[in-house]
Motif scaffolding. Structure first.
Motif, PDB file in Angstrom:
ATOM      1  N   MET A   1       0.682  -1.421   0.115  1.00 29.37           N
ATOM      2  CA  MET A   1      -0.217  -0.564   0.183  1.00 29.37           C
ATOM      3  C   MET A   1       0.528   1.479  -0.036  1.00 29.37           C
ATOM      4  O   MET A   1       1.798   1.002   0.812  1.00 29.37           O
ATOM      5  CB  MET A   1      -1.072   0.390   1.458  1.00 29.37           C
ATOM      6  CG  MET A   1      -2.809   1.212   1.189  1.00 29.37           C
ATOM      7  SD  MET A   1      -2.889   0.929   2.556  1.00 29.37           S
ATOM      8  CE  MET A   1      -1.558   1.531   4.037  1.00 29.37           C
ATOM      9  N   LYS A   2       0.369   2.256  -0.814  1.00 31.61           N
ATOM     10  CA  LYS A   2       1.440   3.586  -0.826  1.00 31.61           C
ATOM     11  C   LYS A   2       0.214   4.515  -0.135  1.00 31.61           C
ATOM     12  O   LYS A   2      -0.982   4.867   0.038  1.00 31.61           O
ATOM     13  CB  LYS A   2       1.880   3.730  -2.438  1.00 31.61           C
ATOM     14  CG  LYS A   2       2.811   2.925  -2.994  1.00 31.61           C
ATOM     15  CD  LYS A   2       2.965   3.050  -4.258  1.00 31.61           C
ATOM     16  CE  LYS A   2       3.970   2.480  -5.131  1.00 31.61           C
ATOM     17  NZ  LYS A   2       4.041   2.590  -6.341  1.00 31.61           N
ATOM     18  N   ILE A   3       0.962   6.065   0.015  1.00 38.14           N
ATOM     19  CA  ILE A   3       0.291   7.269   0.137  1.00 38.14           C
ATOM     20  C   ILE A   3      -0.602   7.388  -0.578  1.00 38.14           C
ATOM     21  O   ILE A   3      -1.638   7.807  -0.279  1.00 38.14           O
ATOM     22  CB  ILE A   3       1.510   8.339   0.506  1.00 38.14           C
ATOM     23  CG1 ILE A   3       1.831   8.398   1.812  1.00 38.14           C
ATOM     24  CG2 ILE A   3       1.061   9.176   0.666  1.00 38.14           C
ATOM     25  CD1 ILE A   3       1.253   8.373   3.241  1.00 38.14           C
ATOM     26  N   GLU A   7      -4.636   8.441  -0.831  1.00 40.04           N
ATOM     27  CA  GLU A   7      -4.676   9.903  -1.117  1.00 40.04           C
ATOM     28  C   GLU A   7      -6.188  10.122  -1.991  1.00 40.04           C
ATOM     29  O   GLU A   7      -6.785  10.433  -1.686  1.00 40.04           O
ATOM     30  CB  GLU A   7      -3.525  11.322  -1.883  1.00 40.04           C
ATOM     31  CG  GLU A   7      -2.761  11.022  -1.265  1.00 40.04           C
ATOM     32  CD  GLU A   7      -1.404  11.844  -2.119  1.00 40.04           C
ATOM     33  OE1 GLU A   7      -0.464  12.623  -1.801  1.00 40.04           O
ATOM     34  OE2 GLU A   7      -0.755  11.261  -2.746  1.00 40.04           O
ATOM     35  N   VAL A   8      -6.252   9.164  -3.337  1.00 34.34           N
ATOM     36  CA  VAL A   8      -6.961   8.893  -4.119  1.00 34.34           C
ATOM     37  C   VAL A   8      -8.434   8.078  -3.186  1.00 34.34           C
ATOM     38  O   VAL A   8      -9.441   8.717  -3.308  1.00 34.34           O
ATOM     39  CB  VAL A   8      -6.677   8.212  -4.852  1.00 34.34           C
ATOM     40  CG1 VAL A   8      -7.708   7.341  -5.851  1.00 34.34           C
ATOM     41  CG2 VAL A   8      -5.431   8.876  -5.969  1.00 34.34           C
ATOM     42  N   LEU A  38      -6.880  -1.246  -4.929  1.00 31.94           N
ATOM     43  CA  LEU A  38      -5.702  -2.312  -4.193  1.00 31.94           C
ATOM     44  C   LEU A  38      -5.938  -2.039  -2.952  1.00 31.94           C
ATOM     45  O   LEU A  38      -5.394  -2.592  -2.101  1.00 31.94           O
ATOM     46  CB  LEU A  38      -4.654  -1.599  -4.735  1.00 31.94           C
ATOM     47  CG  LEU A  38      -3.777  -1.724  -5.888  1.00 31.94           C
ATOM     48  CD1 LEU A  38      -3.395  -0.403  -6.512  1.00 31.94           C
ATOM     49  CD2 LEU A  38      -2.882  -2.746  -6.353  1.00 31.94           C
ATOM     50  N   LEU A  39      -6.383  -0.942  -2.470  1.00 36.15           N
ATOM     51  CA  LEU A  39      -6.918  -0.701  -0.755  1.00 36.15           C
ATOM     52  C   LEU A  39      -7.960  -1.642  -0.250  1.00 36.15           C
ATOM     53  O   LEU A  39      -7.636  -1.830   1.047  1.00 36.15           O
ATOM     54  CB  LEU A  39      -7.534   1.034  -0.547  1.00 36.15           C
ATOM     55  CG  LEU A  39      -7.060   1.609  -0.390  1.00 36.15           C
ATOM     56  CD1 LEU A  39      -7.302   2.993  -0.078  1.00 36.15           C
ATOM     57  CD2 LEU A  39      -5.300   1.711   1.070  1.00 36.15           C
ATOM     58  N   ASN A  73      -2.359  13.586   5.830  1.00 32.12           N
ATOM     59  CA  ASN A  73      -2.425  15.229   6.206  1.00 32.12           C
ATOM     60  C   ASN A  73      -0.609  15.215   6.597  1.00 32.12           C
ATOM     61  O   ASN A  73       0.849  16.022   6.627  1.00 32.12           O
ATOM     62  CB  ASN A  73      -2.910  15.739   6.654  1.00 32.12           C
ATOM     63  CG  ASN A  73      -3.939  15.980   6.444  1.00 32.12           C
ATOM     64  OD1 ASN A  73      -4.417  15.840   5.240  1.00 32.12           O
ATOM     65  ND2 ASN A  73      -5.378  16.073   7.330  1.00 32.12           N
ATOM     66  N   ASP A  74      -0.448  14.613   7.877  1.00 31.75           N
ATOM     67  CA  ASP A  74       0.799  14.060   8.355  1.00 31.75           C
ATOM     68  C   ASP A  74       2.374  13.978   7.706  1.00 31.75           C
ATOM     69  O   ASP A  74       3.329  13.861   7.447  1.00 31.75           O
ATOM     70  CB  ASP A  74       1.052  12.837   9.242  1.00 31.75           C
ATOM     71  CG  ASP A  74      -0.197  13.440  10.580  1.00 31.75           C
ATOM     72  OD1 ASP A  74       0.070  14.454  10.373  1.00 31.75           O
ATOM     73  OD2 ASP A  74       0.421  12.536  11.301  1.00 31.75           O
TER      74      ASP A  74
END
Length: 298
Positions: A1-3, A7-8, A38-39, A73-74
């Motif tokens: 899993m990616k940021i 985001e999406v 994917l999520l 956000n972080d």
């Protein structure tokens, strides 16, 4: 899993559709759908379901959204902070302010602030209190300065100053030599008023409602601009109730007069609003410290 997956996901939630999120992200719809898939594979559950053509969050999706939003956000804050430490970007400060504060209090303050901290690049957005708070919630601004009511568990709210709405009238008005104005006299005058839901109107009407006097208020004209109201009052077309901040220039010039209403306290607090659990950037801390030095908080 990616940021990017998170985001999406957050963007689809906020936009309410895959199509709108794809356009905003400059991606194809299949690309956005793949990110969501994917999520869902990662969490082994559906995050959305369709109901009458509408995209609806599942219980899992509802639970994931605030956590995903904070992670995103972080992550972006970490990029900014590390870049600032490496001196590869200038300090940025995005301020949101409600109308009275943005138009009448901040210009002078920001001019002085910029002289003291020229390296900080300032952007100021002005709007109604609900609009500004919505921008803060979506991280479109770093800090908000508002005069209206602030609701929301995600906000940290601190008083930084106080303002006093006053009865405003032309220099040649019959009240020009008064020390104050009885409320009964205000209710007999032609009132030039801001539009419904403006901060000052809501405040005044709520106080009049508490005194069972709201239905006696005679609204002669409604304007969406404080500047237009001041012009009409200067021509003695009626009176108004405006923020003391908004009429300081006219009071000094003598084109308008202003008095308190006898027996009624219209004072209101001005608020600094920030998001809780938010990493405070250096530019925001510097501005906040400067603001409290120049105003007051009790």
């Amino acid at each position: 899993m990616k940021i990017e997956n998170l985001e999406v996901f957050c963007l689809v939630v906020e936009e309410g559709s895959i199509n709108k999120a794809a356009k905003k992200r400059y991606l194809s719809q299949p690309a956005v759908s793949k990110q969501i898939h994917l999520l869902e594979e990662n969490y082994e559950t559906l995050l959305f379901e369709r109901n009458n053509g509408k995209l609806i969050l599942t219980e899992s999706g509802k639970a994931l959204y605030p956590i995903a939003k904070k992670i995103v956000n972080d992550y972006h804050q970490s990029l900014v902070i590390v870049s600032q430490i490496k001196n590869k970007v200038k300090l940025a400060l995005n301020i949101g302010a409600s109308l009275t504060i943005g138009e009448y209090l901040l210009p002078k303050l920001l001019g002085e602030f910029k002289k003291n901290f020229p390296q900080i690049e300032i952007t100021l957005k002005i709007g109604s209190t609900p609009t500004i708070l919505a921008q803060l919630e979506k991280d479109q601004i770093h800090i908000a300065l508002v005069e209206g009511e602030v609701k929301g568990e995600n906000f940290k709210v601190t008083k930084f100053a106080q303002d006093e709405p006053m009865v405003v009238f032309a220099a040649k008005h019959k009240w020009k030599n008064n020390r104050n104005v009885p409320l009964r006299d205000v209710l007999t005058e032609k009132l030039i008023w801001r539009e419904e839901n403006s901060g000052i109107r809501v405040l005044v009407e709520e106080i009049l409602k508490q005194h069972n006097l709201l239905d006696q208020l005679h609204v002669y004209m409604e304007f969406g601009s404080t500047q237009a109201i001041k012009g009409a009052v200067e021509e003695n077309l009626g009176i108004s109730i405006l923020s003391k901040l908004a009429i300081e220039k006219e009071l000094k010039e003598g084109s308008l007069k202003a008095l308190p209403i006898e027996g009624i306290d219209f004072k209101r607090n001005l608020w600094v609003v920030q998001k809780k659990d938010y990493i405070i950037q250096k530019s925001v801390k510097v501005f906040r410290d400067f603001l409290f030095q120049k105003t007051y908080s009790t």
